[in-house]
Design a protein around this motif. Structure first.
Motif, PDB file in Angstrom:
ATOM      1  N   GLY A 174     -27.516  11.220 -10.747  1.00 24.82           N
ATOM      2  CA  GLY A 174     -27.687  10.620 -12.065  1.00 24.82           C
ATOM      3  C   GLY A 174     -26.366  10.285 -12.725  1.00 24.82           C
ATOM      4  N   GLU A 175     -26.403  10.147 -14.050  1.00 28.72           N
ATOM      5  CA  GLU A 175     -25.246   9.738 -14.820  1.00 28.72           C
ATOM      6  C   GLU A 175     -24.916  10.769 -15.903  1.00 28.72           C
ATOM      7  OE1 GLU A 175     -26.555   5.000 -14.637  1.00 28.72           O
ATOM      8  OE2 GLU A 175     -26.775   6.194 -16.476  1.00 28.72           O
ATOM      9  N   PHE A 176     -23.637  10.941 -16.152  1.00 27.87           N
ATOM     10  CA  PHE A 176     -23.176  11.735 -17.281  1.00 27.87           C
ATOM     11  C   PHE A 176     -23.319  10.869 -18.530  1.00 27.87           C
ATOM     12  CE2 PHE A 176     -19.931  12.661 -20.393  1.00 27.87           C
ATOM     13  CZ  PHE A 176     -19.871  14.041 -20.447  1.00 27.87           C
ATOM     14  N   LYS A 177     -24.032  11.367 -19.545  1.00 28.49           N
ATOM     15  CA  LYS A 177     -24.243  10.594 -20.760  1.00 28.49           C
ATOM     16  C   LYS A 177     -24.037  11.461 -21.994  1.00 28.49           C
ATOM     17  CE  LYS A 177     -27.754   7.567 -18.664  1.00 28.49           C
ATOM     18  NZ  LYS A 177     -29.161   7.092 -18.758  1.00 28.49           N
ATOM     19  N   THR A 178     -23.334  10.916 -22.959  1.00 26.03           N
ATOM     20  CA  THR A 178     -23.099  11.647 -24.204  1.00 26.03           C
ATOM     21  C   THR A 178     -22.933  10.682 -25.360  1.00 26.03           C
ATOM     22  OG1 THR A 178     -21.714  13.344 -25.240  1.00 26.03           O
ATOM     23  CG2 THR A 178     -20.595  11.713 -23.922  1.00 26.03           C
ATOM     24  N   ILE A 179     -23.302  11.130 -26.552  1.00 25.74           N
ATOM     25  CA  ILE A 179     -23.065  10.379 -27.785  1.00 25.74           C
ATOM     26  C   ILE A 179     -22.100  11.183 -28.633  1.00 25.74           C
ATOM     27  CG2 ILE A 179     -24.065   9.473 -29.914  1.00 25.74           C
ATOM     28  CD1 ILE A 179     -26.674   9.042 -28.459  1.00 25.74           C
ATOM     29  N   SER A 180     -21.050  10.530 -29.117  1.00 20.79           N
ATOM     30  CA  SER A 180     -20.038  11.214 -29.919  1.00 20.79           C
ATOM     31  C   SER A 180     -19.789  10.457 -31.216  1.00 20.79           C
ATOM     32  CB  SER A 180     -18.723  11.334 -29.144  1.00 20.79           C
ATOM     33  OG  SER A 180     -18.903  12.077 -27.953  1.00 20.79           O
ATOM     34  N   LEU A 181     -19.704  11.195 -32.309  1.00 23.64           N
ATOM     35  CA  LEU A 181     -19.386  10.619 -33.608  1.00 23.64           C
ATOM     36  C   LEU A 181     -18.030  11.143 -34.056  1.00 23.64           C
ATOM     37  CD1 LEU A 181     -22.702  11.341 -33.620  1.00 23.64           C
ATOM     38  CD2 LEU A 181     -22.500  10.116 -35.782  1.00 23.64           C
ATOM     39  N   PHE A 182     -17.107  10.235 -34.344  1.00 22.86           N
ATOM     40  CA  PHE A 182     -15.757  10.601 -34.748  1.00 22.86           C
ATOM     41  C   PHE A 182     -15.697  10.675 -36.271  1.00 22.86           C
ATOM     42  CE2 PHE A 182     -15.576   8.896 -30.558  1.00 22.86           C
ATOM     43  CZ  PHE A 182     -14.581   9.606 -29.917  1.00 22.86           C
ATOM     44  N   LEU A 183     -15.453  11.871 -36.770  1.00 25.47           N
ATOM     45  CA  LEU A 183     -15.466  12.120 -38.208  1.00 25.47           C
ATOM     46  C   LEU A 183     -14.031  12.014 -38.728  1.00 25.47           C
ATOM     47  CD1 LEU A 183     -17.769  15.280 -38.016  1.00 25.47           C
ATOM     48  CD2 LEU A 183     -18.439  12.872 -37.961  1.00 25.47           C
TER      49      LEU A 183
END
Length: 267
Positions: A76-85
């Motif tokens: 599969g795939e490495f997946k992430t969501i990141s929010l830069f504060l």
């Protein structure tokens, strides 16, 4: 490989990797709120090493050094969501809601956050926003960042003293810091900033302490550590070159042979 619909300074980033990755600078310039969709991330800040798994939320602290290993699931795939504060938005929130940091919090560069329905709903809602270019929608994305900060404060109010601490690092023991963190791959201006100095002052203090330039000292220190890891610990050059602070294997091999007269693989 990474896929992201962002401008040059992304606020919300979707990352996708098809293979194990250790790329990226080892410095965290802004607080980051992330959700691990698939795969695992191993994080080391020089003190502790943690494995963050799919379904976990994490918080990364600004002005910290850390190394990341991104591991996709099998097939599969490495997946992430990141929010830069970023600091600008946090200052706006601080002024708008009169929120201030009351004490200095020490701790790890990155830590897990307990799952919460509000976090889940928020990250689910971001899926559609990832289809929108951020460049022409700064106001919209600023609102989503502010929403994320308010959620963090509601679910984890103890983060207030971290989020709203706008102080730069203070001047610290340069010798101890460099001996501990030489293996992080960052520019000299990052080391200077983290030790509470301008770049010029950092170079001047460094010369007084180590009797050589930062660049020369870092190269020798990293090569000596690599020699030890290969010779005494039985590691391969491909295993150690990133761990000791080199960006690519060819540069490491060239520098190693120049210093020791042999290629690292011959050990």
């Amino acid at each position: 490989m990474a896929a992201a619909k962002t401008n040059s300074k992304p606020q919300i980033l979707y990352s996708c990797y098809y293979a194990r990755s250790r790329e990226g600078e080892n410095f965290i310039p802004e607080h980051v709120f992330s959700y691990q969709i698939a795969g695992e991330m191993i994080v080391s800040d020089g003190r502790t090493t943690k494995t963050l798994k799919a379904g976990e939320y994490r918080f990364s602290r600004r002005n910290h050094l850390a190394k990341f290993v991104k591991i996709p699931p099998e097939g599969g795939e490495f997946k992430t969501i990141s929010l830069f504060l970023d600091q600008e938005i946090l200052r706006e929130i601080s002024n708008e809601y009169n929120i201030v940091s009351e004490k200095k919090i020490q701790g790890d560069a990155m830590f897990s956050l307990k799952p919460h329905p509000l976090y889940h709903s928020f990250m689910t809602s971001l899926q559609s926003y990832l289809e929108v270019e951020q460049k022409d929608n700064e106001v919209l994305f600023n609102l989503k960042i502010k929403e994320a900060v308010l959620l963090l404060l509601k679910v984890n109010p103890e983060l207030k003293d971290i989020l709203f601490d706008f102080n730069d690092p203070g001047k610290i023991d340069l010798e101890a810091f460099m001996n501990k963190n030489f293996h992080f791959n960052v520019h000299l201006n990052r080391f200077a900033y983290l030790t509470g100095r301008s770049l010029a002052t950092f170079k001047r203090d460094f010369q007084k302490i180590f009797q050589e330039s930062p660049g020369h000292w870092l190269l020798n220190k990293r090569l000596q550590e690599a020699y030890y890891l290969i010779k005494e610990k039985g590691k391969t050059p491909s295993e150690v070159y990133i761990d000791v602070g080199f960006e690519d294997l060819s540069h490491f091999s060239f520098s190693f042979k120049k210093k020791f007269g042999i290629v690292p693989s011959s050990l």
